[in-house]
Design a protein around this motif. Structure first.
Motif, PDB file in Angstrom:
ATOM      1  N   GLY A 103     -46.647  37.048 -28.597  1.00 52.42           N
ATOM      2  CA  GLY A 103     -46.537  37.174 -27.053  1.00 52.42           C
ATOM      3  C   GLY A 103     -46.029  38.481 -26.836  1.00 52.42           C
ATOM      4  N   VAL A 104     -44.872  38.650 -25.731  1.00 54.55           N
ATOM      5  CA  VAL A 104     -44.635  39.925 -25.299  1.00 54.55           C
ATOM      6  C   VAL A 104     -43.750  40.812 -26.499  1.00 54.55           C
ATOM      7  CG1 VAL A 104     -44.188  39.338 -23.122  1.00 54.55           C
ATOM      8  CG2 VAL A 104     -42.489  39.150 -24.479  1.00 54.55           C
ATOM      9  N   TYR A 105     -43.462  40.047 -27.752  1.00 56.91           N
ATOM     10  CA  TYR A 105     -42.865  40.910 -28.843  1.00 56.91           C
ATOM     11  C   TYR A 105     -44.060  41.356 -29.753  1.00 56.91           C
ATOM     12  CZ  TYR A 105     -39.054  38.457 -26.751  1.00 56.91           C
ATOM     13  OH  TYR A 105     -38.204  38.227 -25.664  1.00 56.91           O
ATOM     14  N   ASP A 164     -49.457  49.146 -19.056  1.00 57.92           N
ATOM     15  CA  ASP A 164     -50.294  47.911 -19.779  1.00 57.92           C
ATOM     16  C   ASP A 164     -49.239  47.024 -20.674  1.00 57.92           C
ATOM     17  OD1 ASP A 164     -51.124  46.741 -22.279  1.00 57.92           O
ATOM     18  OD2 ASP A 164     -53.293  47.385 -21.654  1.00 57.92           O
ATOM     19  N   ASP A 165     -48.792  45.955 -20.117  1.00 58.18           N
ATOM     20  CA  ASP A 165     -48.223  45.330 -21.234  1.00 58.18           C
ATOM     21  C   ASP A 165     -49.169  44.198 -21.812  1.00 58.18           C
ATOM     22  OD1 ASP A 165     -45.614  45.335 -22.347  1.00 58.18           O
ATOM     23  OD2 ASP A 165     -45.570  43.122 -21.927  1.00 58.18           O
ATOM     24  N   SER A 166     -49.343  43.955 -22.862  1.00 61.06           N
ATOM     25  CA  SER A 166     -50.248  43.041 -23.792  1.00 61.06           C
ATOM     26  C   SER A 166     -49.774  42.374 -24.987  1.00 61.06           C
ATOM     27  CB  SER A 166     -51.602  44.047 -23.927  1.00 61.06           C
ATOM     28  OG  SER A 166     -51.225  44.970 -24.403  1.00 61.06           O
ATOM     29  N   PRO A 183     -37.674  51.595 -21.179  1.00 55.98           N
ATOM     30  CA  PRO A 183     -37.192  50.247 -21.702  1.00 55.98           C
ATOM     31  C   PRO A 183     -38.031  49.365 -21.520  1.00 55.98           C
ATOM     32  CG  PRO A 183     -36.183  51.102 -19.559  1.00 55.98           C
ATOM     33  CD  PRO A 183     -37.066  52.104 -19.806  1.00 55.98           C
ATOM     34  N   GLU A 184     -38.019  48.224 -22.341  1.00 54.56           N
ATOM     35  CA  GLU A 184     -38.959  47.067 -22.145  1.00 54.56           C
ATOM     36  C   GLU A 184     -38.149  45.955 -22.327  1.00 54.56           C
ATOM     37  OE1 GLU A 184     -42.888  48.190 -23.967  1.00 54.56           O
ATOM     38  OE2 GLU A 184     -43.035  45.944 -24.033  1.00 54.56           O
ATOM     39  N   ASN A 185     -37.630  45.467 -21.472  1.00 55.97           N
ATOM     40  CA  ASN A 185     -36.425  44.109 -21.535  1.00 55.97           C
ATOM     41  C   ASN A 185     -37.024  42.844 -21.013  1.00 55.97           C
ATOM     42  OD1 ASN A 185     -34.986  45.975 -22.712  1.00 55.97           O
ATOM     43  ND2 ASN A 185     -34.071  46.714 -20.650  1.00 55.97           N
ATOM     44  N   SER A 231     -42.292  47.227 -14.954  1.00 54.32           N
ATOM     45  CA  SER A 231     -41.108  48.030 -15.278  1.00 54.32           C
ATOM     46  C   SER A 231     -41.511  49.492 -15.784  1.00 54.32           C
ATOM     47  CB  SER A 231     -39.977  47.438 -16.032  1.00 54.32           C
ATOM     48  OG  SER A 231     -40.438  47.189 -17.292  1.00 54.32           O
ATOM     49  N   LYS A 232     -42.602  49.313 -16.694  1.00 53.78           N
ATOM     50  CA  LYS A 232     -43.298  50.600 -17.392  1.00 53.78           C
ATOM     51  C   LYS A 232     -43.780  51.422 -16.429  1.00 53.78           C
ATOM     52  CE  LYS A 232     -45.045  48.318 -21.031  1.00 53.78           C
ATOM     53  NZ  LYS A 232     -45.796  47.804 -22.219  1.00 53.78           N
ATOM     54  N   ALA A 233     -44.667  50.907 -15.505  1.00 56.94           N
ATOM     55  CA  ALA A 233     -45.351  51.935 -14.685  1.00 56.94           C
ATOM     56  C   ALA A 233     -44.334  52.465 -13.664  1.00 56.94           C
ATOM     57  CB  ALA A 233     -46.571  50.710 -13.738  1.00 56.94           C
ATOM     58  N   ALA A 256     -45.785  44.020 -30.177  1.00 62.22           N
ATOM     59  CA  ALA A 256     -45.664  45.447 -30.808  1.00 62.22           C
ATOM     60  C   ALA A 256     -44.443  45.372 -31.903  1.00 62.22           C
ATOM     61  CB  ALA A 256     -45.410  46.260 -29.787  1.00 62.22           C
ATOM     62  N   ARG A 257     -43.518  44.699 -31.636  1.00 63.01           N
ATOM     63  CA  ARG A 257     -42.419  44.535 -32.625  1.00 63.01           C
ATOM     64  C   ARG A 257     -42.031  43.316 -33.312  1.00 63.01           C
ATOM     65  NH1 ARG A 257     -38.693  44.130 -27.054  1.00 63.01           N
ATOM     66  NH2 ARG A 257     -40.649  43.637 -26.117  1.00 63.01           N
ATOM     67  N   TYR A 258     -43.304  42.681 -33.655  1.00 62.83           N
ATOM     68  CA  TYR A 258     -43.173  41.509 -34.417  1.00 62.83           C
ATOM     69  C   TYR A 258     -42.551  41.564 -35.707  1.00 62.83           C
ATOM     70  CZ  TYR A 258     -45.088  36.792 -35.651  1.00 62.83           C
ATOM     71  OH  TYR A 258     -45.254  35.535 -36.229  1.00 62.83           O
ATOM     72  N   GLU A 298     -43.582  41.317 -15.784  1.00 63.85           N
ATOM     73  CA  GLU A 298     -42.359  42.199 -15.646  1.00 63.85           C
ATOM     74  C   GLU A 298     -42.265  43.682 -16.504  1.00 63.85           C
ATOM     75  OE1 GLU A 298     -38.563  40.394 -16.789  1.00 63.85           O
ATOM     76  OE2 GLU A 298     -39.628  38.691 -16.953  1.00 63.85           O
ATOM     77  N   ASN A 299     -42.855  43.464 -17.871  1.00 63.80           N
ATOM     78  CA  ASN A 299     -42.654  44.793 -18.410  1.00 63.80           C
ATOM     79  C   ASN A 299     -44.131  45.731 -18.016  1.00 63.80           C
ATOM     80  OD1 ASN A 299     -40.914  43.884 -20.532  1.00 63.80           O
ATOM     81  ND2 ASN A 299     -42.300  42.938 -21.615  1.00 63.80           N
ATOM     82  N   ALA A 300     -45.029  45.183 -17.519  1.00 62.43           N
ATOM     83  CA  ALA A 300     -46.136  46.035 -17.184  1.00 62.43           C
ATOM     84  C   ALA A 300     -45.381  46.792 -15.711  1.00 62.43           C
ATOM     85  CB  ALA A 300     -47.324  45.619 -16.705  1.00 62.43           C
TER      86      ALA A 300
HETATM   87 NA    NA Z   1     -44.441  44.626 -24.534  1.00 63.13          NA
END
Ligand code: NA
Ligand code: ITT
Length: 197
Positions: free
Chosen positions: A82-84, A68-70, A40-42, A52-54, A86-88, A48-50
């Motif tokens: 930004g953090v969006y 990696d969150d980038s 999950p990536e909230n 929680s993923k790790a 990948a989902r832009y 925060e995302n890096a």
């Molecule tokens: Na992300």
């Protein structure tokens, strides 16, 4: 020692395997391990995302995991996507769709206002907690049309004045030398070396 590159993004996997190949670690991807769930990536920050993923994948695999969150921050768009990144263009849209949306949102904006940076935060976690984080950035300009076939994501649109090329025109080793991810990996490796002293 083993490190799992805990990402679903094959472009990232390729870059990590190349950049970490000289280290005394066996580097594995989630695919190599047959791990399919998606973390999950909230979070609202890369860190925060890096983290929680790790931590998610470390608990799942029982191994040391590097996440990696980038993303790309465009100044004219107040830091979006930004953090969006990948989902832009939507949850299941392609990189081409995201690139098209970015170009559409910058229509008519001159080069001097198209400044942007890639940002990367890495987190290394064991099954208990995040042990290390590292980060890196690279400054550039969003072009008006794509150039080059290497890399992934926004690389064909991201021009780096330092090398006078887009990130998609760089060889993998050139991109790793200047990129947000390459710089973050360098910082991570320095911390790993200290940890093992
Ligand atoms: Na992300
Ligand atoms: P994981 O969460 O599984 O790692 P992801 O692709 O969803 O995969 P992110 O949430 O960190 O990862 O999104 C990063 C996005 O930012 C990525 O999909 C690209 O669109 C963009 N991006 C990051 N690094 C990039 C790079 O080196 N070159 C081009 N685009 C990049």
């Amino acid at each position: 020692k083993e490190i799992v590159v805990a990402t679903k993004n094959l472009g990232k996997v390729t870059e990590f395997k190349a950049a970490l190949s000289g280290l005394p670690y066996t580097v594995m991807s989630l695919t190599d391990l047959g791990i399919y769930p998606e973390a999950p990536e909230n979070g609202v920050t890369f860190e925060e995302n890096a983290r929680s993923k790790a931590e998610f994948y470390a608990r799942l695999t029982g191994k040391l995991c590097l996440a990696d969150d980038s993303g790309l921050e465009v100044d004219y768009l107040k830091g979006e996507p930004g953090v969006y990144s990948a989902r832009y263009a939507g949850e299941h849209a392609s990189d081409e769709d995201s690139n098209k949306k970015l170009l559409d949102n910058l229509t008519g904006i001159p080069a001097e206002k198209r400044t942007a940076r890639f940002r990367c935060v890495l987190a290394l976690a064991d099954t208990e907690k995040t042990l290390l984080t590292a980060n890196g950035t690279v400054e550039g300009i969003v072009l008006t049309e794509p150039r080059g076939n290497n890399g992934f994501g926004y690389d064909p649109l991201f021009f780096v004045p330092e090398l006078d090329k887009t990130m998609a025109e760089m060889l993998p080793v050139e991109k790793n030398g200047i990129s947000h991810r390459g710089r973050a990996i360098k910082m991570l490796v320095e911390q790993l070396a200290q940890m093992n002293e």
